[in-house]
Motif scaffolding. Structure first.
Motif, mmCIF file in Angstrom:
data_model
loop_
_atom_site.group_PDB
_atom_site.id
_atom_site.type_symbol
_atom_site.label_atom_id
_atom_site.label_comp_id
_atom_site.label_asym_id
_atom_site.label_seq_id
_atom_site.Cartn_x
_atom_site.Cartn_y
_atom_site.Cartn_z
ATOM 1 N N VAL A 103 2.348 1.804 -12.929
ATOM 2 C CA VAL A 103 1.806 0.845 -11.966
ATOM 3 C C VAL A 103 1.684 1.535 -10.605
ATOM 4 O O VAL A 103 2.587 2.244 -10.159
ATOM 5 C CB VAL A 103 2.698 -0.405 -11.855
ATOM 6 C CG1 VAL A 103 2.192 -1.326 -10.742
ATOM 7 C CG2 VAL A 103 2.724 -1.148 -13.178
ATOM 8 N N ARG A 104 0.557 1.299 -9.968
ATOM 9 C CA ARG A 104 0.291 1.874 -8.644
ATOM 10 C C ARG A 104 0.114 0.740 -7.642
ATOM 11 O O ARG A 104 -0.729 -0.144 -7.840
ATOM 12 C CB ARG A 104 -0.975 2.727 -8.698
ATOM 13 C CG ARG A 104 -1.372 3.367 -7.386
ATOM 14 C CD ARG A 104 -2.701 4.080 -7.554
ATOM 15 N NE ARG A 104 -3.083 4.817 -6.370
ATOM 16 C CZ ARG A 104 -4.275 5.372 -6.196
ATOM 17 N NH1 ARG A 104 -5.188 5.268 -7.152
ATOM 18 N NH2 ARG A 104 -4.559 6.022 -5.095
ATOM 19 N N VAL A 105 0.899 0.771 -6.567
ATOM 20 C CA VAL A 105 0.810 -0.226 -5.502
ATOM 21 C C VAL A 105 0.365 0.517 -4.241
ATOM 22 O O VAL A 105 1.084 1.375 -3.724
ATOM 23 C CB VAL A 105 2.158 -0.930 -5.268
ATOM 24 C CG1 VAL A 105 2.003 -2.016 -4.201
ATOM 25 C CG2 VAL A 105 2.689 -1.523 -6.571
ATOM 26 N N ARG A 106 -0.828 0.195 -3.767
ATOM 27 C CA ARG A 106 -1.435 0.936 -2.659
ATOM 28 C C ARG A 106 -1.766 0.010 -1.510
ATOM 29 O O ARG A 106 -2.439 -1.005 -1.686
ATOM 30 C CB ARG A 106 -2.703 1.636 -3.140
ATOM 31 C CG ARG A 106 -3.428 2.409 -2.049
ATOM 32 C CD ARG A 106 -4.663 3.102 -2.585
ATOM 33 N NE ARG A 106 -5.672 2.156 -3.022
ATOM 34 C CZ ARG A 106 -6.904 2.515 -3.394
ATOM 35 N NH1 ARG A 106 -7.236 3.776 -3.429
ATOM 36 N NH2 ARG A 106 -7.777 1.599 -3.751
ATOM 37 N N GLY A 107 -1.286 0.347 -0.319
ATOM 38 C CA GLY A 107 -1.622 -0.403 0.880
ATOM 39 C C GLY A 107 -2.771 0.245 1.618
ATOM 40 O O GLY A 107 -2.838 1.471 1.733
ATOM 41 N N ILE A 108 -3.696 -0.559 2.122
ATOM 42 C CA ILE A 108 -4.826 -0.085 2.917
ATOM 43 C C ILE A 108 -4.584 -0.513 4.363
ATOM 44 O O ILE A 108 -4.424 -1.695 4.647
ATOM 45 C CB ILE A 108 -6.156 -0.676 2.406
ATOM 46 C CG1 ILE A 108 -6.393 -0.329 0.938
ATOM 47 C CG2 ILE A 108 -7.310 -0.198 3.283
ATOM 48 C CD1 ILE A 108 -6.585 1.132 0.656
ATOM 49 N N GLY A 109 -4.550 0.442 5.266
ATOM 50 C CA GLY A 109 -4.358 0.103 6.677
ATOM 51 C C GLY A 109 -2.960 -0.350 7.014
ATOM 52 O O GLY A 109 -2.751 -1.117 7.954
ATOM 53 N N PHE A 110 -1.971 0.112 6.274
ATOM 54 C CA PHE A 110 -0.564 -0.210 6.481
ATOM 55 C C PHE A 110 -0.297 -1.724 6.594
ATOM 56 O O PHE A 110 0.151 -2.216 7.622
ATOM 57 C CB PHE A 110 -0.020 0.501 7.725
ATOM 58 C CG PHE A 110 0.208 1.974 7.510
ATOM 59 C CD1 PHE A 110 1.283 2.427 6.770
ATOM 60 C CD2 PHE A 110 -0.679 2.901 8.037
ATOM 61 C CE1 PHE A 110 1.476 3.783 6.561
ATOM 62 C CE2 PHE A 110 -0.498 4.250 7.829
ATOM 63 C CZ PHE A 110 0.595 4.693 7.084
ATOM 64 N N PRO A 111 -0.562 -2.474 5.556
ATOM 65 C CA PRO A 111 -0.209 -3.896 5.555
ATOM 66 C C PRO A 111 1.309 -4.067 5.642
ATOM 67 O O PRO A 111 2.070 -3.224 5.165
ATOM 68 C CB PRO A 111 -0.745 -4.390 4.209
ATOM 69 C CG PRO A 111 -0.756 -3.171 3.352
ATOM 70 C CD PRO A 111 -1.087 -2.027 4.253
ATOM 71 N N VAL A 112 1.721 -5.178 6.252
ATOM 72 C CA VAL A 112 3.141 -5.445 6.477
ATOM 73 C C VAL A 112 3.617 -6.518 5.502
ATOM 74 O O VAL A 112 3.064 -7.628 5.471
ATOM 75 C CB VAL A 112 3.394 -5.909 7.922
ATOM 76 C CG1 VAL A 112 4.875 -6.232 8.125
ATOM 77 C CG2 VAL A 112 2.936 -4.840 8.905
ATOM 78 N N VAL A 113 4.598 -6.181 4.698
ATOM 79 C CA VAL A 113 5.284 -7.163 3.857
ATOM 80 C C VAL A 113 6.505 -7.605 4.642
ATOM 81 O O VAL A 113 7.482 -6.867 4.791
ATOM 82 C CB VAL A 113 5.684 -6.564 2.497
ATOM 83 C CG1 VAL A 113 6.360 -7.616 1.634
ATOM 84 C CG2 VAL A 113 4.472 -5.987 1.784
ATOM 85 N N ASP A 114 6.446 -8.816 5.195
ATOM 86 C CA ASP A 114 7.435 -9.305 6.159
ATOM 87 C C ASP A 114 8.372 -10.283 5.451
ATOM 88 O O ASP A 114 7.938 -11.347 4.994
ATOM 89 C CB ASP A 114 6.713 -9.993 7.312
ATOM 90 C CG ASP A 114 7.614 -10.262 8.503
ATOM 91 O OD1 ASP A 114 8.806 -9.942 8.416
ATOM 92 O OD2 ASP A 114 7.118 -10.790 9.515
#
Length: 206
Positions: A103-114
């Motif tokens: 599984v690959r989890v990729r963020g675009i533009g540094f999204p924030v998981v708050d």
């Protein structure tokens, strides 16, 4: 052992793109080699913010929550997290995504998981147990901790997983607690080959 690496360029330029891959340093020779170098155009400008896409077997699924997409993940999925701030519930002891492969989890533009860690009890922002060949890149995992009384709080917990690469991420904690301990990344229960590269750890005591 081979290691995959991805870099996202956000600057604008005209003309032909050229990639330079450099190995070694000064007079120090290197014995490795580069393979499968590719340049891919990311066309996400028209995609709404705060959107998560899960690609599974050629089918796209859309989410407003990162943790919801992870809960639905299947072997071989690619999860793309687009720019924005995703306010998630603390996962506690929940195995958000478990026993998955490739599984690959990729963020675009540094999204924030708050994630807010406000409740008593087990406080884990994200737990991904017993996965194999897992890639997490380009995400900001931010925990706001307000739990006191000698609590131990956790950011990312990798439990019993193998071959995990955490690349170009920010593990961030805002600590309002007193007498509390925060652990940004924990690899436990025989987790093996967990690699963190080009990532940043931020702790703010407020």
């Amino acid at each position: 052992a081979s290691t995959s690496r991805e870099v996202i360029f956000t600057n604008a330029a005209d003309g032909h793109a050229t990639i330079y891959a450099h190995m070694g340093f000064g007079g120090v020779a290197a014995t490795g080699e580069f393979t499968d170098i590719a340049l891919e155009l990311l066309t996400y400008a028209a995609t709404p913010t705060n959107t998560v896409m899960r690609s599974s077997g050629g089918t796209l699924h859309t989410y407003a929550s990162v943790l919801s997409a992870l809960r639905d993940a299947r072997d071989g999925d690619e999860i793309t997290v687009y720019p924005g701030t995703y306010r998630e519930r603390n996962a506690g002891a929940e195995w958000v995504m478990s026993h998955r492969r490739n599984v690959r989890v990729r963020g675009i533009g540094f999204p924030v998981v708050d994630v807010a860690a406000n409740d008593p009890g087990y406080q884990i922002s994200l737990q991904v147990p017993h996965n194999q060949n897992l890639l997490i890149e380009g995400l900001v995992l931010r925990t706001t901790a307000r739990v006191c009384s000698n609590a131990v709080l956790y950011g990312l917990v990798v439990t019993g997983s193998r071959d995990v690469l955490i690349s170009n991420c920010v593990l961030w904690a805002d600590i309002y607690s007193t007498n509390a301990t925060f652990k940004h990344l924990v690899a436990v229960n025989n987790a093996t080959n967990v690699l963190v590269q080009d990532s940043t750890i931020v702790t703010r005591n407020l």
